[in-house]
Design a protein around this motif. Structure first.
Motif, short mmCIF file in Angstrom:
data_model
loop_
_atom_site.label_atom_id
_atom_site.label_comp_id
_atom_site.label_asym_id
_atom_site.label_seq_id
_atom_site.Cartn_x
_atom_site.Cartn_y
_atom_site.Cartn_z
N ASP A 1 0.85 -1.18 0.00
CA ASP A 1 0.00 0.00 0.00
C ASP A 1 0.89 1.24 0.00
OD1 ASP A 1 0.62 0.78 2.75
OD2 ASP A 1 -0.63 -0.90 3.35
N LEU A 2 0.28 2.38 -0.24
CA LEU A 2 1.03 3.63 -0.39
C LEU A 2 1.87 3.96 0.83
CD1 LEU A 2 -1.38 6.09 -2.23
CD2 LEU A 2 0.80 5.20 -3.05
N GLN A 3 1.33 3.69 2.01
CA GLN A 3 2.01 4.10 3.24
C GLN A 3 3.38 3.45 3.41
OE1 GLN A 3 -1.33 3.43 3.12
NE2 GLN A 3 -1.74 5.63 3.20
N SER B 1 0.60 10.54 -3.34
CA SER B 1 -0.48 9.97 -2.53
C SER B 1 -1.80 10.73 -2.67
CB SER B 1 -0.06 9.92 -1.05
OG SER B 1 0.22 11.21 -0.56
N VAL C 1 5.28 8.90 -1.64
CA VAL C 1 4.11 9.28 -0.85
C VAL C 1 3.86 10.78 -0.97
CG1 VAL C 1 3.15 9.40 1.47
CG2 VAL C 1 4.40 7.36 0.75
N SER C 2 4.94 11.56 -0.87
CA SER C 2 4.80 13.02 -0.93
C SER C 2 4.30 13.50 -2.28
CB SER C 2 6.15 13.66 -0.61
OG SER C 2 6.10 15.06 -0.77
N LEU D 1 -0.54 1.32 -8.62
CA LEU D 1 0.20 1.02 -7.40
C LEU D 1 1.48 0.25 -7.71
CD1 LEU D 1 0.15 1.34 -4.35
CD2 LEU D 1 -1.16 -0.79 -4.21
N SER E 1 9.24 3.76 -6.11
CA SER E 1 9.74 3.64 -4.74
C SER E 1 11.05 2.88 -4.72
CB SER E 1 8.69 2.92 -3.88
OG SER E 1 9.15 2.74 -2.56
N ALA F 1 -0.74 10.47 -10.72
CA ALA F 1 0.04 10.01 -9.58
C ALA F 1 1.32 9.34 -10.04
CB ALA F 1 -0.79 9.05 -8.73
N PHE G 1 -3.35 9.88 -6.01
CA PHE G 1 -3.84 8.50 -5.99
C PHE G 1 -5.17 8.42 -5.22
CE2 PHE G 1 -4.16 4.12 -4.59
CZ PHE G 1 -3.73 3.40 -5.70
N ALA G 2 -5.24 9.11 -4.09
CA ALA G 2 -6.45 9.10 -3.27
C ALA G 2 -7.62 9.71 -4.03
CB ALA G 2 -6.22 9.86 -1.97
#
Length: 240
Positions: free
Chosen positions: A112-114, A125, A121-122, A219, A226, A136, A128-129
């Motif tokens: 997941d993103l977290q 996120s 994330v910065s 994702l 990432s 994204a 994406f939300a």
């Protein structure tokens, strides 16, 4: 969690998760307890609403998780007047597992993103939300490009930037962790990963109208960004 009849409860309870619509967009997960009698059957409270075809996830003593399928389900309701005598439950459900070998799942977190790199994330996120999946991914890949430019001081962009920063024979940023020939192969591989991410993912998405509507694919691409950032962490530490 719902109670089982005392007769069954005395045999010992095990925390489990009932998984409905396994591996679909409608997947639902419910934590409860069960009495695991043996490798072929178990007992649940009737209130747990377990049905044929549902999956049940439980800990594997060897580590990780085991996923079993309810093949046969027998419900044994009790009159309301007897509920107190059976631990407050209205009955119990007997489950026989499917004959197929249960699937062992590695003890890893769901993606997941977290859990992605802070730079991803910065940058991605919020988009994406808001279901702006293409944007994204574009911003996440852009954050990789911007960081490479900052670390190298180069003023070029795109494929040319990645070529100068990671070319195997004369790299500016060392993202390898292996030694010897393995390290050389690793650096060459990441050269193509960095270059491919910018040429094949970042550039097309930046030049076309956003049309991606698959959050799972997005994702996965964010996970690639990432990974590249984590290798840049290694390279940046070596520059100081």
């Amino acid at each position: 969690m719902t109670p089982l009849p005392d007769l069954i409860r005395r045999a010992g309870m095990t925390p489990v998760v009932i998984v409905k619509n396994h591996s679909t967009d409608d997947e639902e997960r419910v934590r409860t307890e069960a009495q695991l009698m043996n490798s072929s059957e178990a007992y649940f409270a009737i209130e747990d609403r377990l049905y044929e075809g549902d999956h049940v996830e439980m800990r594997d003593p060897r580590g990780g998780l085991i996923l079993k399928v309810a093949a046969e389900v027998e419900q044994h309701p009790m009159p309301a007047s007897m509920a107190s005598a059976f631990g407050g439950s209205n009955g119990y459900t007997k489950v026989k597992w499917g004959k197929d070998q249960p699937v062992r799942q590695a003890p890893v977190r769901r993606l997941d993103l977290q859990h992605l790199h802070a730079e991803v994330v910065s940058s991605a996120s919020a988009l994406f939300a808001d279901s702006q999946y293409d944007s994204a991914v574009t911003e996440a890949m852009k954050s990789v490009e911007v960081r490479v430019r900052r670390l190298t001081g180069l003023e070029v962009s795109g494929a040319a930037l990645m070529q100068e920063a990671f070319k195997p024979k004369n790299f500016m940023l060392d993202v390898g962790v292996e030694e010897g020939r393995s390290g050389s192969d690793e650096r060459e591989g990441f050269f193509y990963l960095f270059r491919g991410a910018i040429v094949g993912i970042r550039n097309p998405k930046a030049h076309e109208l956003a049309r991606g509507d698959d959050p799972n694919e997005a994702l996965e691409l964010l996970a690639l960004a990432s990974l590249l950032h984590r290798r840049l962490d290694i390279a940046e530490a070596r520059l100081t």
